[in-house]
Structures are given as structure tokens and as C-alpha cells.
Design a protein around this motif. Structure first.
Motif, mmCIF file in Angstrom:
data_model
loop_
_atom_site.group_PDB
_atom_site.id
_atom_site.type_symbol
_atom_site.label_atom_id
_atom_site.label_comp_id
_atom_site.label_asym_id
_atom_site.label_seq_id
_atom_site.Cartn_x
_atom_site.Cartn_y
_atom_site.Cartn_z
ATOM 1 N N ILE A 56 -36.310 3.433 20.714
ATOM 2 C CA ILE A 56 -34.963 2.940 20.975
ATOM 3 C C ILE A 56 -34.666 1.668 20.196
ATOM 4 O O ILE A 56 -33.580 1.474 19.682
ATOM 5 N N GLU A 57 -35.661 0.786 20.104
ATOM 6 C CA GLU A 57 -35.361 -0.533 19.535
ATOM 7 C C GLU A 57 -35.747 -0.678 18.075
ATOM 8 O O GLU A 57 -35.383 -1.653 17.437
ATOM 9 N N MET A 58 -36.491 0.306 17.539
ATOM 10 C CA MET A 58 -36.965 0.169 16.164
ATOM 11 C C MET A 58 -35.809 -0.059 15.200
ATOM 12 O O MET A 58 -35.899 -0.873 14.285
ATOM 13 N N ILE A 109 -30.803 1.635 29.611
ATOM 14 C CA ILE A 109 -30.670 1.321 28.182
ATOM 15 C C ILE A 109 -30.482 2.608 27.379
ATOM 16 O O ILE A 109 -31.239 3.567 27.546
ATOM 17 N N GLN A 110 -29.479 2.625 26.518
ATOM 18 C CA GLN A 110 -29.275 3.748 25.609
ATOM 19 C C GLN A 110 -29.153 3.208 24.199
ATOM 20 O O GLN A 110 -28.794 2.052 24.013
ATOM 21 N N ASP A 111 -29.448 4.073 23.219
ATOM 22 C CA ASP A 111 -29.570 3.521 21.876
ATOM 23 C C ASP A 111 -28.438 3.846 20.918
ATOM 24 O O ASP A 111 -28.596 3.701 19.715
ATOM 25 N N SER A 112 -27.295 4.295 21.420
ATOM 26 C CA SER A 112 -26.154 4.435 20.512
ATOM 27 C C SER A 112 -24.865 4.466 21.321
ATOM 28 O O SER A 112 -24.885 4.641 22.541
ATOM 29 N N ASN A 113 -23.759 4.292 20.621
ATOM 30 C CA ASN A 113 -22.456 4.324 21.298
ATOM 31 C C ASN A 113 -22.231 5.654 21.998
ATOM 32 O O ASN A 113 -21.770 5.708 23.124
ATOM 33 N N GLY A 114 -22.571 6.736 21.300
ATOM 34 C CA GLY A 114 -22.342 8.071 21.843
ATOM 35 C C GLY A 114 -23.095 8.294 23.143
ATOM 36 O O GLY A 114 -22.564 8.861 24.096
ATOM 37 N N SER A 130 -33.021 -1.479 15.621
ATOM 38 C CA SER A 130 -32.286 -2.733 15.726
ATOM 39 C C SER A 130 -33.193 -3.945 15.659
ATOM 40 O O SER A 130 -32.749 -5.053 15.875
ATOM 41 N N ALA A 131 -34.476 -3.720 15.380
ATOM 42 C CA ALA A 131 -35.412 -4.839 15.484
ATOM 43 C C ALA A 131 -35.641 -5.498 14.142
ATOM 44 O O ALA A 131 -35.790 -4.846 13.126
ATOM 45 N N THR A 132 -35.677 -6.836 14.154
ATOM 46 C CA THR A 132 -36.049 -7.579 12.945
ATOM 47 C C THR A 132 -37.106 -8.605 13.330
ATOM 48 O O THR A 132 -37.266 -8.927 14.499
ATOM 49 N N GLY A 133 -37.797 -9.107 12.334
ATOM 50 C CA GLY A 133 -38.728 -10.212 12.522
ATOM 51 C C GLY A 133 -39.734 -9.968 13.628
ATOM 52 O O GLY A 133 -40.404 -8.938 13.670
ATOM 53 N N ALA A 134 -39.805 -10.948 14.561
ATOM 54 C CA ALA A 134 -40.810 -10.896 15.616
ATOM 55 C C ALA A 134 -40.609 -9.679 16.519
ATOM 56 O O ALA A 134 -41.552 -9.061 16.990
ATOM 57 N N HIS A 135 -39.340 -9.331 16.733
ATOM 58 C CA HIS A 135 -39.017 -8.193 17.584
ATOM 59 C C HIS A 135 -39.649 -6.908 17.007
ATOM 60 O O HIS A 135 -40.254 -6.120 17.712
ATOM 61 N N VAL A 165 -25.271 -0.473 35.604
ATOM 62 C CA VAL A 165 -25.001 -1.066 34.291
ATOM 63 C C VAL A 165 -25.700 -0.250 33.209
ATOM 64 O O VAL A 165 -26.870 0.089 33.327
ATOM 65 N N VAL A 166 -24.958 0.103 32.152
ATOM 66 C CA VAL A 166 -25.548 0.797 31.006
ATOM 67 C C VAL A 166 -25.354 -0.102 29.795
ATOM 68 O O VAL A 166 -24.233 -0.529 29.513
ATOM 69 N N SER A 167 -26.444 -0.421 29.116
ATOM 70 C CA SER A 167 -26.330 -1.333 27.986
ATOM 71 C C SER A 167 -27.049 -0.772 26.769
ATOM 72 O O SER A 167 -27.745 0.232 26.858
ATOM 73 N N ARG A 168 -26.863 -1.451 25.636
ATOM 74 C CA ARG A 168 -27.555 -1.051 24.424
ATOM 75 C C ARG A 168 -28.929 -1.715 24.384
ATOM 76 O O ARG A 168 -29.225 -2.613 25.148
ATOM 77 N N GLU A 169 -29.767 -1.233 23.443
ATOM 78 C CA GLU A 169 -31.113 -1.762 23.312
ATOM 79 C C GLU A 169 -31.103 -3.195 22.781
ATOM 80 O O GLU A 169 -30.153 -3.606 22.121
ATOM 81 N N ALA A 170 -32.166 -3.946 23.098
ATOM 82 C CA ALA A 170 -32.292 -5.304 22.587
ATOM 83 C C ALA A 170 -32.276 -5.244 21.067
ATOM 84 O O ALA A 170 -32.953 -4.431 20.465
ATOM 85 N N GLY A 171 -31.464 -6.088 20.449
ATOM 86 C CA GLY A 171 -31.424 -6.098 18.990
ATOM 87 C C GLY A 171 -30.238 -5.328 18.430
ATOM 88 O O GLY A 171 -29.923 -5.443 17.256
#
Lengths: 265, 285, 279
Positions: free
Chosen positions: B243-245, A172-177, B247-252, A144-150
Motif C-alpha cells: 500500500i505504501e510503497m 486505509i486504502q491506496d487509491s482514490n477509486g 508513496s514512500a520516500t527516504g526513511a519511509h 474513517v477511511v483514509s489514504r496510506e501514509a505518504g
């Protein structure tokens, strides 16, 4: 002797830099946020600037959250966010839907599978289904390859599929590309990305028997669709308004459509 | 006249000397301001020792990332330190000076090759190789360690060579005159004389490895899990932040700054220990 | 069992030589791999054209400019502070709590990951000081990042200048500052240049800190208040997003060639300097 020459050279460079500091004429706009919409924003900005040489638009990625945050702080005049639901802190901003975007489920072209039900997709991304055999494919482990949390794409994907707790082992990867590249390089991988960024390196599979194409999305049959918002501080005026109006004009919408996203309406 | 001028210059230089410290404090203040209240709220234990990272559900456990950062750095050192030190010793003690003068700059060029290039080579060459030879996702701890190990080589080699070159020739001549072979003179005398410098070289290399972000994002797979084998994907602290910076808001977002705080403290501790070790050696002399 | 020294010597030479050979082989592989795939893409047009479609087509001219300006600006900011610190630590003071704190601060700064510099630069320069993503934000961030390198190498170089030089200079009636300017720094210059060189290399190759502070705009910057994209960032985006592998290799080739150029010029300068002085 030698040293003082270097000192002078450094000093000269410094003063040159300071001289070059004057801001050039015209309006500067910064657009930041969603990496999925970034390529479209760059293209639209290119076209807009050809018509309006007095406006200088800089497009940055960074993600939907950065888009919202920058629009609020003023680091960017326009924030891009592609979320099914905007977070509460975006409420003080003016949001305009400029496009819609399908989320395609992708596998490696070598994968023989062509269709997954939403139930199977949920099972795979939760880690309950771990082998392609269980979903009707060959006897290979599923990666499974997914995007980052958020991520806006991930949040939208998980909201639409419903109640996904991502498998622990997911890459986890950080963009569509990068999702696309990872899936293209790994025979056993599965991921999801913006419909606009599909290409021949990966294979989009049907979700619940519906193909991820423009027609199916417009017809409302393909379920994995989310809006793209442009956010700015109210009141909308000047170059910001002109740029957003340009994107909403038939020419801007046509650019969006031609490059693989769907018009706002 | 000269006296006052010199005094002025002294004060100016002193002010300049505090630039680094001021910058460090600014960085610390800005990172801690965001991160520390968050750690206090979530709880020290839940933040550091939980393996559950689900920002949307309010779970912020970074234990797997701490483990991954340490393991990847350790792996990189297992690759980089022996190779690097061996290379430095060979160039400095066993090879004619004019050959070293060509090879050393060549190796230092490695240091100039951007980390993203190494990361890219990891993705297109090393990861597929690991996937086809050993299985697993390819993007793994092993891949990250190999790439980082190579990346820290120039740092280690360059500094170690300088250290070894600074060992007085009399030490070598003395050992050789007593009938030692080249190798005996190296491991009995020269390596001992240069030990603190070589330790510093390795520590600098570790600093580079633990702090590397982009190359690691490209090759490690970024899975927030505790690895069971070197073939598993891992997510380091730095990768998590980068990676998450966006897309992160608030507590995240605060959680990511809190990771920054942890990284910061880890490196402070790490540096202090290393400096103490070096100081002890000098004190023992 | 004791192995005769002659055998351990042979074994050591074989192992150490093997390690050196392996290291060189890796270096050669990295360079040949990138240049082999990148050089065929290169042309004058590739260097001097503007990119089209985010770099899928066209050249890399704006990133070339960004790569020239950003490290240069960073060095201009960091060099006075770095060399000043080194001079102060080694010429103007003795070991005391203050210098220990300065040294500790410098060492800690050196260990800070570039991603943290990026975060800090973003929060401090870009957001708090409202400078936005621009060359100046990036240069200031990079300057802080390379400061420890410059301090450390300069201090080493200054320390390596024999004490007798200073004594002679002082006995001729020179003040301390005159001694520093005319005797110590010129003699320490090769070491300082090495530090600058390392720093430029690090700036050119830096990605994390640059993306967060200087942004990634593909347009040609008009002033230090414009955002820019360096070649390293451009390469990262091209390769990682799979926009164009061909142009990614081309960019990487230019990147590596410019590093080679920077380093070669520095070495040449250093040697010329040394040989002229010994004349």
C-alpha cells in the motif's frame, strides 16, 4: 522421443522471443506517479499519441513518491506528483504545474449529513468525533477511511485541514477509486478523494458550507485544493517537452477540465 | 568421449542448481541493503515492538502489523487446514478412484483462480455479510482469514492427496486385514505414514497465506492497529509494503524495506523449524 | 467411553464427506458467481477490442495478449533452470552439504511472498538494470517466483521413477545423461507438466509482482521490452478502483475460463502421454 520434441518446441519459442526483442521504431515515454492524475494522463497520452504516432507513451500509477523517484532514477521520463509541497529530493527535477485538484470530503449517499466544518473534519479524522450524532447526523459510529501514509492526497489533505494525526482505527486504502468504493459500500464511512473522481456512488459534502464544485474552487472559496506537478529531468526537450506542452495547450487543459480537474491557471 | 560429455553436463546442471540459491541471495542482498541500516538506526526495539506507525512524524513501529500477519495466517489455517486435510483423506480413502479422478482436478482448478478474484468476492460478498450480521467495518481480520483459508485449500488438498496416494497400499491392506475399519486404517496407519507430507502441505499453505498481498489489501481494511476482536480491521506486513510503497520516500521507503527484512527473516525461521520437524520424523524412523 | 469402530467410521465418513462437499460448494460458488455475472458481458468484441477510457468501455484485447506472453516467457526462463536443478539433485549427486544448501535455498525461495518478489524485481530489473517496466522484467521476476514449484514437482516426479529403470538403462551401456534424457525425464514428464501447470496458474493469477515489474500499460506490447497489463492486473484495477464492475466481471470470467482451459489442456496432455506410454 516425445521429450526431444518438447525440447525443440521450447527452443523454437525461445528463439522466437529473442527475435521479437528488437525495439520498435519511435520514442518511448514512461509517465509514472500519482494515482489521482493517472486517468487524466492516460487520456491525454491517448490524444497525444493520435497526433504523434511516432511517440509511444506508457502511463503507470504507483503514487506521487514513485513518480518523483522514477523521474530521478530514469525509470520514467515524467513523474506525476500531486502534493501541496514537493519533497526536497524533487528539487533537482523540473516541475511544471499542469492542473489543480480539489479534495472532496465524501460520505455514503444514505448519510443525511450535508455539511461539516473544517473543525469537525479534523475531529473526525483524528478520532475525537466517533459518532455521526456528534456532527449532526444519525446515531451511528463513524468509520474513517483514509489514504496510506505518504500519499500525496493524504499529505495535502492533512496539511490543508491542519495538524491531523490520523485516528488509529482508520481504514486505509491506496487509491482514490478504492476510497470511493469503500465509502460507497459502507453506510457509516467517511473519506476524501480527488474532486475529479467523484461520481454518483458517493456524496460529496460541503466543507465549511462551501460545496466542492468547479465554480467554488475557481472562485477560491473551496479551501481543499492542491496542485498537480509533472516532473522531468532538466533540460526539458524532445518528446517529453512536446507532451508537457500538449498538456498545457488549450486542448490539453480542456481535456483536463472536461474530465473533472481544474486547469493549471 | 562420453565421459567428458557427461562431466560437462554435470557441471552445467550444478550451475543451474544454484539458480534458486543465487536468486535468493540477490533478493536478500537487495532487501537487506535498504532495510538493515534503517533498523539499526531506529533501534531494534522501537521498530519491532512499538505500535506507533507515523512515517511523516518519524515513528516506525510495526508491532501491530506483525501481530496481524500472524493472526490472519493462523485464522486462515483454522479454516483451511481441517477442511483441506479432511477433503484429501475423503477423496483418497473413501471415494472410488474414478470419482477422485474427476474431483481432484476440479479442486486443483481452485488453485488457478487468481487471488484478486477471491479478494473481490471477499469485498462484494463476505465483507457486507459480516458487516450486516456481526457489525464492524466488514473489512476485517475475520474476512481476511476466511478468504485466505479458502485460498490455501487447493494447495493443502492437492499436496495432501499426493502424499496419501504415495502411502503404499500394503499399509491399508495390512490394517484392513487386521480387522480395522476404513477410518481406523486412516487415522492409525495412513495419516501417521503421511504425516510429514501433510505437515509440509500445511506449511506451504501457511506460506501462501502469510505472503498473500492483493487479496488481503482488498479485504482486511489495512488499519495499523492491534485487533481487539476478529471484526476489527487489520494491516498485515505484506499489505503495509504494497500500500505504501508507491508513496514512500527516504526513511519511509527504507522502513518498508525493513518490513521486507522482517518478513524475510520470519519466513526463514518458519521454514527452518518446519524442515527440522520433518527431518526429525525421518530420523526417528 | 469407547465408541464402536463402526460408529466412528460412520461419523468420520459424514464429517469428511461434509468437508469435501463444503469445499466443492465453495469452488462452485466462486465459479458460478463470476461466470454468472461475467458471461453476459462477453462477446467477440469484448475479447478483440482495445479498451477505452481505462477499461470503462471497449474490450480487453491487450490484456489478453499480456496474459498469454508473460507466463509463457516466465516458464521458458524457469523450466531449464528448474528441471536442471531437479535432475542434478536427484541423479547427479548424493546428499551432501551443497545439496542441503540448494534445497534450503529453494524452500526459502518458495516461502517468499510475491510482494517481495515485486519489490526485488522493481529494484533489480526495473531500476538497477534499467530495463524499465516491461514484459522481460516481469517474466524474469515471475520465473524466480515459480522456480521452487518447478524444482520441487520435477524432483518428486524424478524420484518417483523406479530405480530399476535406471539400472536397466545403465546396464545397456547408456551414460547417465542418456539415461536422464531417454528414461528418467520421459517417465517424470507428467509430474513436470503438473509443476508447469501450477506455475502457469500462479503467473496468470499474480498481481503484486506483476504490477511492480511489468507495469500496467493498457497498450498492446510490441516486444518484450514493452510494458503490459495482464488480465489479473486489469481486473484488480477495474474492480478496486470501481471503474466498471461490468467489465471487471467480464475480465474475471475470461480469466477463470483461461485457467480452466490451461488446466484442461494440461490434463489432456498428461493422460494422452500416460496412455500412449503404457501401450
Amino acid at each position: 522421443m516425445k521429450f526431444s520434441i518438447i525440447c525443440i518446441a521450447v527452443g523454437a519459442c525461445l528463439s522466437l522471443m529473442v527475435c521479437g526483442c528488437g525495439r520498435h521504431a519511435g520514442t518511448s515515454l514512461t509517465v509514472a506517479g500519482s494515482t489521482a492524475f493517472q486517468p487524466f494522463a492516460e487520456k491525454l497520452a491517448e490524444q497525444f499519441m493520435a497526433k504523434r504516432p511516432d511517440v509511444n507513451i506508457t502511463v503507470q500509477g504507483g503514487g506521487s513518491a514513485l513518480g518523483i523517484q522514477s523521474a530521478r532514477s530514469g525509470a520514467a521520463q515524467i513523474g506525476m506528483a500531486d502534493l501541496v509541497e514537493l519533497p526536497p529530493e524533487a528539487s533537482e527535477l523540473l516541475g511544471v504545474t499542469v492542473a489543480r485538484d480539489g479534495i472532496a470530503i465524501i460520505v455514503n449517499p444514505e448519510n443525511t449529513l450535508t455539511n461539516l466544518s473544517l473543525e469537525q473534519i479534523r475531529g473526525i479524522f483524528q478520532g475525537a468525533i466517533q459518532n455521526w450524532k456528534e456532527a449532526g447526523g444519525s446515531d451511528q459510529p463513524i468509520r474513517v477511511v483514509s489514504r496510506e501514509a505518504g500519499s500525496g492526497t493524504r499529505a495535502s489533505f492533512e496539511t490543508i485541514i491542519g495538524g491531523i494525526t490520523l485516528a488509529r482505527k482508520a481504514i486505509i486504502q491506496d487509491s482514490n477509486g478504492t476510497i470511493r468504493e469503500t465509502v460507497a459500500n459502507d453506510r457509516d464511512a467517511v473519506g476524501y478523494l480527488s474532486h475529479g473522481l467523484l461520481n454518483a456512488k458517493v456524496k460529496a459534502i460541503r466543507a465549511d458550507g462551501v460545496e466542492c464544485t468547479e465554480n467554488e474552487i475557481v472562485a477560491g472559496r473551496y479551501k481543499l485544493v492542491r496542485p498537480v506537478f509533472l516532473l522531468s529531468q532538466p533540460p526539458s526537450a524532445g518528446a517529453v517537452k512536446d507532451f508537457i506542452d500538449y498538456i498545457l495547450s488549450s486542448e490539453g487543459q480542456e481535456t483536463i477540465r472536461r474530465n473533472g480537474l481544474l486547469p493549471a491557471k | 568421449m562420453h565421459q567428458t560429455g557427461d562431466k560437462l553436463i554435470k557441471w552445467l546442471l550444478m550451475a543451474l542448481a544454484f539458480t534458486a540459491l543465487t536468486s535468493l541471495l540477490l533478493i536478500a542482498i537487495f532487501i537487506f541493503k535498504e532495510g538493515v541500516p534503517f533498523i539499526a538506526r531506529v533501534g531494534f526495539k522501537d521498530f519491532l515492538l512499538s505500535s506507533d506507525w507515523q512515517p511523516q512524524a518519524g515513528h516506525f513501529g510495526i508491532y501491530p502489523m506483525i501481530v496481524a500477519s500472524l493472526l490472519v495466517t493462523l485464522g486462515a489455517m483454522l479454516v483451511g487446514a481441517p477442511l483441506g486435510i479432511a477433503c484429501a483423506v475423503f477423496l483418497n480413502e473413501f471415494v472410488p478412484k474414478h470419482v477422485t479422478r474427476i474431483i481432484k482436478p476440479t479442486i486443483e482448478l481452485l488453485a488457478g483462480i487468481p487471488s484478486v478474484v477471491y479478494g473481490f468476492i471477499g469485498v462484494v460478498v463476505v465483507a457486507p455479510l459480516i458487516r450486516s450480521q456481526f457489525g464492524g467495518p466488514g473489512l476485517s481480520m475475520l474476512c481476511a482469514s476466511l478468504i485466505l483459508g479458502v485460498m490455501v485449500l487447493p494447495t493443502i488438498i492437492s499436496i495432501s492427496t499426493d502424499v496419501l496416494a504415495s502411502v503404499p497400499n500394503a499399509f491399508r491392506e495390512g490394517a484392513l486385514a487386521l480387522g480395522a475399519t476404513r477410518w481406523q486404517s486412516v487415522h492409525m496407519v495412513i495419516l501417521k505414514a503421511g504425516r510429514s507430507g501433510i505437515v509440509a502441505a500445511v506449511i506451504l499453505g501457511m506460506g501462501r497465506a502469510i505472503g498473500e498481498t492483493m487479496a488481503v489489501i482488498m479485504v482486511a481494511g489495512n488499519t495499523p492497529q492491534i485487533p481487539h476482536s476478529v471484526l476489527d480491521s487489520v494491516c498485515t506486513l505484506t499489505a503495509k509494503i504494497a500500500i505504501e510503497m508507491g508513496s514512500a520516500t527516504g526513511a519511509h521507503r527504507q522502513a518498508l524495506f525493513a518490513i521486507g527484512v522482517v518478513l524475510f527473516i520470519m519466513i526463514m525461521m518458519f521454514n527452518s523449524i518446519a524442515m527440522m520437524a520433518i527431518k526429525k520424523r525421518f530420523a526417528g524412523k | 467411553m469407547r465408541i464402536p469402530p463402526r460408529n466412528t467410521q460412520a461419523l468420520a465418513v459424514a464429517l469428511l464427506g461434509g468437508a469435501t462437499g463444503l469445499t466443492l460448494a465453495i469452488l462452485v460458488f466462486v465459479i458460478v458467481f463470476i461466470l454468472g455475472k461475467g458471461l453476459p458481458v462477453l462477446s467477440l468484441g469484448f475479447l478483440l477490442d482495445n479498451p477505452q477510457e481505462m477499461g470503462k468501455a471497449g474490450g480487453i484485447f491487450p490484456t489478453l495478449v499480456g496474459t498469454l506472453i508473460l507466463p509463457l516467457a516466465a516458464i521458458i526462463i524457469a523450466l531449464p533452470a528448474g528441471v536442471g536443478t531437479a535432475v542434478y539433485l536427484s541423479e547427479y549427486t548424493v546428499e551432501n552439504p551443497a545439496t542441503r544448501i540448494i534445497r534450503f535455498g529453494t524452500d526459502c525461495l518458495a516461502g517468499i511472498p510475491s510482494i517481495i518478489f515485486g519489490l526485488f524485481g522493481f529494484i533489480f530489473f526495473v531500476t538497477t538494470l534499467k530495463m524499465g517496466w516491461c514484459i522481460l522484467s516481469g517474466a524474469l521476476t515471475l520465473a524466480i517466483m515459480v522456480l521452487p514449484t518447478i524444482i520441487r514437482t520435477s524432483e518428486e516426479a524424478i524420484k518417483a521413477v523406479p530405480a530399476s529403470y535406471r539400472e536397466v538403462s545403465c546396464s545397456l551401456g547408456a551414460t547417465r545423461w542418456e539415461t536422464v534424457l531417454k528414461v528418467v525425464l520421459p517417465n517424470a514428464l507428467p509430474g513436470i507438466v503438473t509443476g508447469v501447470m501450477l506455475s502457469i496458474g500462479r503467473c496468470i493469477g499474480e498481481t503484486a509482482a506483476v504490477i511492480f515489474t511489468a507495469g500496467a500499460s493498457l497498450r498492446l506490447p510490441h516486444s518484450v521490452f514493452d510494458s503490459t497489463r495482464t488480465m489479473a492486473v486489469h481486473f484488480y484495477i477495474l474492480a478496486r478502483e470501481g471503474i466498471s464492475n461490468e467489465n471487471a466481471f467480464g475480465t474475471a470470467a475470461v480469466l477463470i475460463l483461461s485457467v480452466l482451459l490451461v488446466n484442461s489442456v494440461s490434463y489432456w496432455m498428461m493422460h494422452r502421454f500416460i496412455s500412449r506410454r503404457t501401450k
